[in-house]
Design a protein around this motif. Structure first.
Motif, PDB file in Angstrom:
ATOM      1  N   ILE A 369       0.838  -1.207   0.000  1.00 13.15           N
ATOM      2  CA  ILE A 369       0.000   0.000   0.000  1.00 13.15           C
ATOM      3  C   ILE A 369       0.870   1.254   0.000  1.00 13.15           C
ATOM      4  O   ILE A 369       0.564   2.238  -0.687  1.00 13.15           O
ATOM      5  CB  ILE A 369      -0.935  -0.002   1.223  1.00 13.15           C
ATOM      6  N   LEU A 370       1.965   1.211   0.768  1.00 15.79           N
ATOM      7  CA  LEU A 370       2.836   2.376   0.909  1.00 15.79           C
ATOM      8  C   LEU A 370       3.909   2.462  -0.167  1.00 15.79           C
ATOM      9  O   LEU A 370       4.772   3.340  -0.113  1.00 15.79           O
ATOM     10  CB  LEU A 370       3.497   2.337   2.294  1.00 15.79           C
ATOM     11  N   SER A 371       3.849   1.590  -1.149  1.00 16.34           N
ATOM     12  CA  SER A 371       4.830   1.608  -2.228  1.00 16.34           C
ATOM     13  C   SER A 371       4.657   2.826  -3.126  1.00 16.34           C
ATOM     14  O   SER A 371       3.603   3.477  -3.129  1.00 16.34           O
ATOM     15  CB  SER A 371       4.690   0.333  -3.066  1.00 16.34           C
ATOM     16  N   LYS A 372       5.679   3.121  -3.913  1.00 17.52           N
ATOM     17  CA  LYS A 372       5.568   4.232  -4.864  1.00 17.52           C
ATOM     18  C   LYS A 372       4.455   3.972  -5.866  1.00 17.52           C
ATOM     19  O   LYS A 372       3.667   4.865  -6.189  1.00 17.52           O
ATOM     20  CB  LYS A 372       6.902   4.432  -5.593  1.00 17.52           C
ATOM     21  N   ALA A 373       4.393   2.747  -6.378  1.00 18.21           N
ATOM     22  CA  ALA A 373       3.369   2.415  -7.368  1.00 18.21           C
ATOM     23  C   ALA A 373       1.972   2.485  -6.763  1.00 18.21           C
ATOM     24  O   ALA A 373       1.041   3.038  -7.362  1.00 18.21           O
ATOM     25  CB  ALA A 373       3.625   1.011  -7.919  1.00 18.21           C
ATOM     26  N   GLY A 374       1.826   1.927  -5.562  1.00 20.26           N
ATOM     27  CA  GLY A 374       0.517   1.936  -4.921  1.00 20.26           C
ATOM     28  C   GLY A 374       0.056   3.327  -4.549  1.00 20.26           C
ATOM     29  O   GLY A 374      -1.099   3.695  -4.763  1.00 20.26           O
ATOM     30  N   SER A 375       0.956   4.133  -3.999  1.00 14.08           N
ATOM     31  CA  SER A 375       0.576   5.477  -3.574  1.00 14.08           C
ATOM     32  C   SER A 375       0.296   6.395  -4.766  1.00 14.08           C
ATOM     33  O   SER A 375      -0.576   7.262  -4.703  1.00 14.08           O
ATOM     34  CB  SER A 375       1.656   6.076  -2.681  1.00 14.08           C
ATOM     35  N   ALA A 376       1.037   6.214  -5.866  1.00 15.75           N
ATOM     36  CA  ALA A 376       0.772   7.012  -7.066  1.00 15.75           C
ATOM     37  C   ALA A 376      -0.602   6.687  -7.632  1.00 15.75           C
ATOM     38  O   ALA A 376      -1.344   7.579  -8.072  1.00 15.75           O
ATOM     39  CB  ALA A 376       1.855   6.754  -8.110  1.00 15.75           C
ATOM     40  N   LYS A 377      -0.961   5.417  -7.613  1.00 14.06           N
ATOM     41  CA  LYS A 377      -2.284   5.030  -8.105  1.00 14.06           C
ATOM     42  C   LYS A 377      -3.374   5.558  -7.165  1.00 14.06           C
ATOM     43  O   LYS A 377      -4.445   5.979  -7.612  1.00 14.06           O
ATOM     44  CB  LYS A 377      -2.363   3.506  -8.223  1.00 14.06           C
ATOM     45  N   PHE A 378      -3.094   5.563  -5.861  1.00 11.19           N
ATOM     46  CA  PHE A 378      -4.029   6.118  -4.896  1.00 11.19           C
ATOM     47  C   PHE A 378      -4.320   7.584  -5.214  1.00 11.19           C
ATOM     48  O   PHE A 378      -5.477   8.014  -5.261  1.00 11.19           O
ATOM     49  CB  PHE A 378      -3.444   5.991  -3.482  1.00 11.19           C
ATOM     50  N   ALA A 379      -3.264   8.379  -5.431  1.00 13.41           N
ATOM     51  CA  ALA A 379      -3.448   9.801  -5.732  1.00 13.41           C
ATOM     52  C   ALA A 379      -4.201   9.996  -7.044  1.00 13.41           C
ATOM     53  O   ALA A 379      -5.072  10.867  -7.160  1.00 13.41           O
ATOM     54  CB  ALA A 379      -2.093  10.496  -5.784  1.00 13.41           C
ATOM     55  N   GLU A 380      -3.875   9.181  -8.020  1.00 10.42           N
ATOM     56  CA  GLU A 380      -4.542   9.285  -9.324  1.00 10.42           C
ATOM     57  C   GLU A 380      -6.037   9.005  -9.206  1.00 10.42           C
ATOM     58  O   GLU A 380      -6.868   9.730  -9.773  1.00 10.42           O
ATOM     59  CB  GLU A 380      -3.909   8.301 -10.303  1.00 10.42           C
ATOM     60  N   LEU A 381      -6.377   7.971  -8.463  1.00 10.34           N
ATOM     61  CA  LEU A 381      -7.777   7.547  -8.378  1.00 10.34           C
ATOM     62  C   LEU A 381      -8.604   8.399  -7.432  1.00 10.34           C
ATOM     63  O   LEU A 381      -9.799   8.609  -7.661  1.00 10.34           O
ATOM     64  CB  LEU A 381      -7.846   6.087  -7.945  1.00 10.34           C
ATOM     65  N   THR A 382      -8.006   8.879  -6.354  1.00  5.45           N
ATOM     66  CA  THR A 382      -8.773   9.596  -5.332  1.00  5.45           C
ATOM     67  C   THR A 382      -8.633  11.105  -5.413  1.00  5.45           C
ATOM     68  O   THR A 382      -9.372  11.835  -4.754  1.00  5.45           O
ATOM     69  CB  THR A 382      -8.325   9.165  -3.927  1.00  5.45           C
ATOM     70  N   LYS A 383      -7.689  11.588  -6.195  1.00  4.79           N
ATOM     71  CA  LYS A 383      -7.366  13.018  -6.260  1.00  4.79           C
ATOM     72  C   LYS A 383      -6.984  13.539  -4.884  1.00  4.79           C
ATOM     73  O   LYS A 383      -7.204  14.699  -4.547  1.00  4.79           O
ATOM     74  CB  LYS A 383      -8.549  13.817  -6.839  1.00  4.79           C
ATOM     75  N   SER A 384      -6.400  12.661  -4.095  1.00  6.09           N
ATOM     76  CA  SER A 384      -5.915  12.977  -2.758  1.00  6.09           C
ATOM     77  C   SER A 384      -4.490  12.458  -2.637  1.00  6.09           C
ATOM     78  O   SER A 384      -4.109  11.511  -3.320  1.00  6.09           O
ATOM     79  CB  SER A 384      -6.793  12.319  -1.693  1.00  6.09           C
TER      80      SER A 384
END
Length: 471
Positions: A369-384
């Motif tokens: 979850i805290l990976s670069k790939a996971g966190s970048a996708k989180f920001a992309e999807l949630t706009k947060s």
């Protein structure tokens, strides 16, 4: 909210928020279950441990095992978690991830805590479990070893990869228990397109807001709207104002139950503009909840709303074309001690139950979850923003951009307050009194007096374990 926001520090509304969402004492039956955990040794994992440890498998997760992950599906949705599952299985294809989503965390997960809990639980939302009780009852696992583990896809440790405040937000009694995966920025949102159309300047101070308010009303809009149902919403704004006005040390004193902390210089001054806003009838009428108030804002019924950076994702389906959702800082008064400090924190916290059958895989999934790939996708999807550094660097979005700008222009400290995490009764009372102030049923002075009385009651109760905040 989830608590929804769904410290860029709790981006958390739903820890959020999350800690803001934990409203009140645990139900008596659930308390009994948690009490059964107290003082007992955590069960040894018979499911996921025993694998060969390495940089890519620091906890020794065993191939062929399974991990059960429960995600809070609030303002941030749950698609980001499904992406994390993909990230995890790319490195661990032989480990089964059983993922489910819910908004009823306490209802569904708390009864399992003393027997056969899920392995990883996102403890967020209005129906979240009380964090202090989970820790005091020994129901959740300390995760300090996660912080010292290698980062999933970068140099250094997991702790090295996190934004400021994330570790301290998840720490209690000197141990790290809660992994907040979102980083929320709070403030006053407005429609920049409407302001450009009308020639309005977004206010930076309360005086500027009160000068602008008549012009807003002349256009048939209420100057302000807020969630009048969930007391932690207005409390965010009130506590941010207290920090700005009185300074960090006063808030630290409030968290530490210092005598007369609520009566310190600057506290009343921070609350009086809110009393004026209500008395001057600048609020949109009606007892609206979070989504109703947010929709009223999007419908142009109100010029400002205070909420966290989960707002755009939560309301994505109903944002009108051309609406330029923009975040500005909470307004300050003249002579505020910390006017530039921004309210931002980590939120949306994951916990690992002490009796989880596969704690090793739970920790490994947190690394994903805290990976670069996971966190970048989180920001992309949630706009947060995620709580991992650099998560929003490649996301093109005006709302997220305004939050980033606010952070860059902020002061040296991030606004935070801890007493809702420390004391469930005081948390509940602060929410109730915040609602009363915003409904016009309390003056600012009465709010201060009642909060001091509530804090004194907790301070004098020897049965309540006291917490200390140092930073």
């Amino acid at each position: 909210m989830s608590v929804t926001p769904e410290n860029l520090g709790d981006l958390s509304r739903r820890t959020l928020l999350q800690r803001a969402a934990a409203a009140g004492l645990l139900a008596a039956p659930a308390m009994g279950l948690l009490s059964a955990c107290a003082g007992s040794e955590p069960e040894k994992s018979d499911n996921g441990g025993g694998g060969a440890k390495s940089k890519d498998n620091p906890f020794g997760v065993k191939d062929g095992s399974a991990v059960k992950v429960v995600v809070f599906n609030g303002g941030l949705g749950d698609q980001w978690a499904k992406e994390d599952k993909t990230v995890f299985n790319a490195k661990h294809p032989n480990i089964t991830v059983n993922m489910s989503s819910t908004q009823k965390i306490k209802t569904e997960e708390q009864p399992k805590m003393a027997t056969q809990p899920s392995d990883l639980v996102m403890n967020s939302g209005a129906d979240s479990m009380d964090r202090a009780t989970l820790i005091n009852e020994g129901a959740i696992e300390p995760l300090d070893d996660l912080l010292t583990a290698p980062a999933w896809d970068g140099e250094g440790t997991v702790a090295d990869s996190l934004l400021p405040g994330t570790v301290s937000d998840g720490t209690q009694n000197g141990k790290f228990y809660v992994v907040n995966i979102a980083f929320t920025v709070w403030g006053n949102w407005y429609n920049a397109a409407k302001f450009k159309q009308e020639g309005w300047e977004a206010p930076k101070t309360w005086d500027e807001f009160f000068a602008l308010a008549p012009k807003i009303k002349a256009k048939g809009m209420a100057p302000y709207v807020h969630d009048a149902v969930h007391g932690y919403y207005p409390r965010w704004a009130l506590m941010a104002g207290i920090w700005k006005s009185a300074g960090k040390q006063v808030v630290v004193d409030i968290d530490n139950l210092k005598e007369n902390a609520w009566k310190a210089d600057g506290v009343l001054k921070a609350l009086e503009p809110w009393e004026k806003l209500v008395k001057d009838k600048l609020l949109l009428p009606g007892k609206l909840d979070h989504t109703q108030s947010q929709q009223a804002f999007l419908d142009g019924k109100a010029a400002f709303i205070q909420v966290g950076t989960w707002l755009k994702n939560e309301m994505a389906a109903t944002i009108p074309p051309g609406f330029e959702m923009t975040l500005s800082d909470y307004w300050s008064n003249a002579d505020d001690k910390a006017a530039k400090d921004v309210f931002a924190s980590s939120g949306e916290g994951f916990v690992v139950p002490s009796k989880a059958p596969n704690k090793e895989a739970a920790k490994e999934f947190l690394r994903a979850i805290l990976s670069k790939a996971g966190s970048a996708k989180f920001a992309e999807l949630t706009k947060s923003l995620a709580s991992t550094k650099g998560s929003g660097d490649n996301v093109q979005d005006s709302a997220l951009s305004s939050a980033n700008t606010l952070m860059k222009n902020g002061g040296s400290e991030l606004i935070s307050f801890k007493f809702p995490d420390f004391y469930a009764d005081l948390d509940k009372e602060s929410q109730n009194l915040s609602e009363e102030l915003m409904a016009g049923r309390l003056t600012a002075q009465q709010f201060v007096d009642k909060m001091q009385a509530a804090a004194d009651k907790v301070a004098k109760d020897s049965s309540i374990k006291k917490q200390t905040r140092t930073a």
